[in-house]
Design a protein around this motif. Sequence first.
Motif, short mmCIF file in Angstrom:
data_model
loop_
_atom_site.label_atom_id
_atom_site.label_comp_id
_atom_site.label_asym_id
_atom_site.label_seq_id
_atom_site.Cartn_x
_atom_site.Cartn_y
_atom_site.Cartn_z
N LYS A 7 0.69 -1.02 -0.08
CA LYS A 7 -0.12 0.02 0.05
C LYS A 7 1.07 1.41 0.12
O LYS A 7 2.08 1.06 0.33
N PRO A 8 0.26 2.36 -0.65
CA PRO A 8 1.19 3.73 -0.59
C PRO A 8 1.54 3.96 1.06
O PRO A 8 0.86 3.83 1.70
N ILE A 9 2.94 4.76 0.92
CA ILE A 9 3.05 5.12 2.13
C ILE A 9 2.46 6.58 2.48
O ILE A 9 2.37 7.64 1.67
N GLN A 10 1.68 6.61 3.55
CA GLN A 10 0.78 8.10 3.72
C GLN A 10 1.32 8.68 4.90
O GLN A 10 1.14 9.79 5.17
N ARG A 11 1.95 8.09 6.08
CA ARG A 11 2.13 8.53 7.25
C ARG A 11 3.82 7.99 7.61
O ARG A 11 3.81 6.72 7.62
N ILE A 12 4.62 8.80 7.81
CA ILE A 12 5.97 8.34 8.33
C ILE A 12 6.16 9.15 9.43
O ILE A 12 6.34 10.31 9.94
N LEU A 13 6.83 8.18 10.58
CA LEU A 13 7.21 8.64 11.92
C LEU A 13 8.49 8.97 12.02
O LEU A 13 9.34 7.91 11.68
N PHE A 14 8.91 10.15 12.54
CA PHE A 14 10.36 10.42 12.67
C PHE A 14 10.64 10.84 13.70
O PHE A 14 10.28 11.91 14.69
N PRO A 15 11.02 9.92 14.83
CA PRO A 15 11.41 10.23 16.16
C PRO A 15 12.86 10.77 16.32
O PRO A 15 13.66 10.50 15.55
N THR A 16 12.89 11.73 17.02
CA THR A 16 14.07 12.61 17.39
C THR A 16 14.49 12.67 18.85
O THR A 16 13.61 13.13 19.65
N ALA A 29 13.89 10.82 6.03
CA ALA A 29 12.47 10.84 6.34
C ALA A 29 11.81 11.88 5.35
O ALA A 29 10.79 11.66 4.89
N GLU A 30 12.39 13.05 5.29
CA GLU A 30 12.09 14.05 4.51
C GLU A 30 11.93 13.74 3.13
O GLU A 30 10.92 13.95 2.32
N GLN A 102 5.71 3.95 8.12
CA GLN A 102 7.08 3.68 8.06
C GLN A 102 7.70 4.58 9.20
O GLN A 102 7.19 5.65 9.60
N ILE A 103 8.61 4.09 9.59
CA ILE A 103 9.62 4.91 10.86
C ILE A 103 10.84 4.98 10.22
O ILE A 103 11.36 3.94 9.72
N VAL A 104 11.13 6.02 10.44
CA VAL A 104 12.74 6.60 9.96
C VAL A 104 13.41 6.98 11.00
O VAL A 104 12.79 8.05 11.68
N MET A 105 14.49 6.47 11.71
CA MET A 105 15.14 6.88 12.59
C MET A 105 16.70 6.79 12.91
O MET A 105 17.08 5.90 12.11
N GLY A 106 17.43 7.61 13.39
CA GLY A 106 18.89 7.33 13.41
C GLY A 106 19.27 6.33 14.50
O GLY A 106 18.36 6.04 15.36
N ARG A 130 5.11 -2.08 14.62
CA ARG A 130 4.06 -2.90 13.75
C ARG A 130 4.11 -2.38 12.30
O ARG A 130 3.44 -2.67 11.53
N CYS A 131 5.23 -1.69 11.92
CA CYS A 131 5.39 -1.15 10.47
C CYS A 131 6.80 -1.56 10.20
O CYS A 131 7.71 -1.54 10.97
N PRO A 132 7.24 -1.03 8.82
CA PRO A 132 8.88 -1.06 8.57
C PRO A 132 9.50 0.02 9.43
O PRO A 132 8.82 1.02 9.40
N VAL A 133 10.79 -0.20 9.58
CA VAL A 133 11.73 0.83 10.25
C VAL A 133 12.94 0.74 9.20
O VAL A 133 13.45 -0.11 9.12
#
Length: 161
Positions: A7-16, A29-30, A102-106, A130-133
């Motif tokens: 499915k298309p990526i609609q929301r990305i979480l970027f924890p900082t 992430a951007e 999606q989660i994108v984190m350092g 519960r989603c790709p990281v």
Amino acid sequence: MSTVTSKPIQRILFPTDFSPVANAAFGHAERLAASTGARLIVLHVQQGLATVGPINDVDRETIRQLRAVRPRHRNLDVSRLVYAGSPGETICWIAQEAQCDQIVMGTHGRTGLINLLMGSVAEHVVRHARCPVLTVPTRARNESPLPDPAIELRMPHAQPL
């Protein structure tokens, strides 16, 4: 038997945590948000507070740091959240509740005893989300390239057809 649907990526979480490691991951992430048209949710988790959950009365320094996490792409839909709690658990929970794709984190890239003693937020998130990281490691500019892999070639014995 389960099937994997794309499915298309609609929301990305970027924890900082506002560290240089997190700042380096923000570019990934951007770019992902810009290329997919996804909403980008910037999350900061404060630990060691007496409460758990959303923080409505955020201190000025945290607000300043959150506003500094600003995309270069002007058309991105960006929201910012501040929560109190255990970072790994909170990141996974927010990703689930916000239905992030999606989660994108350092990641600091700690290994061995340091990681065992201190724990790793990125490792927790990779194991429990519960989603790709997507984890973005930091590397020193002068880090040497990887050596060529040791490859052992084994030729199978010819078998008659």
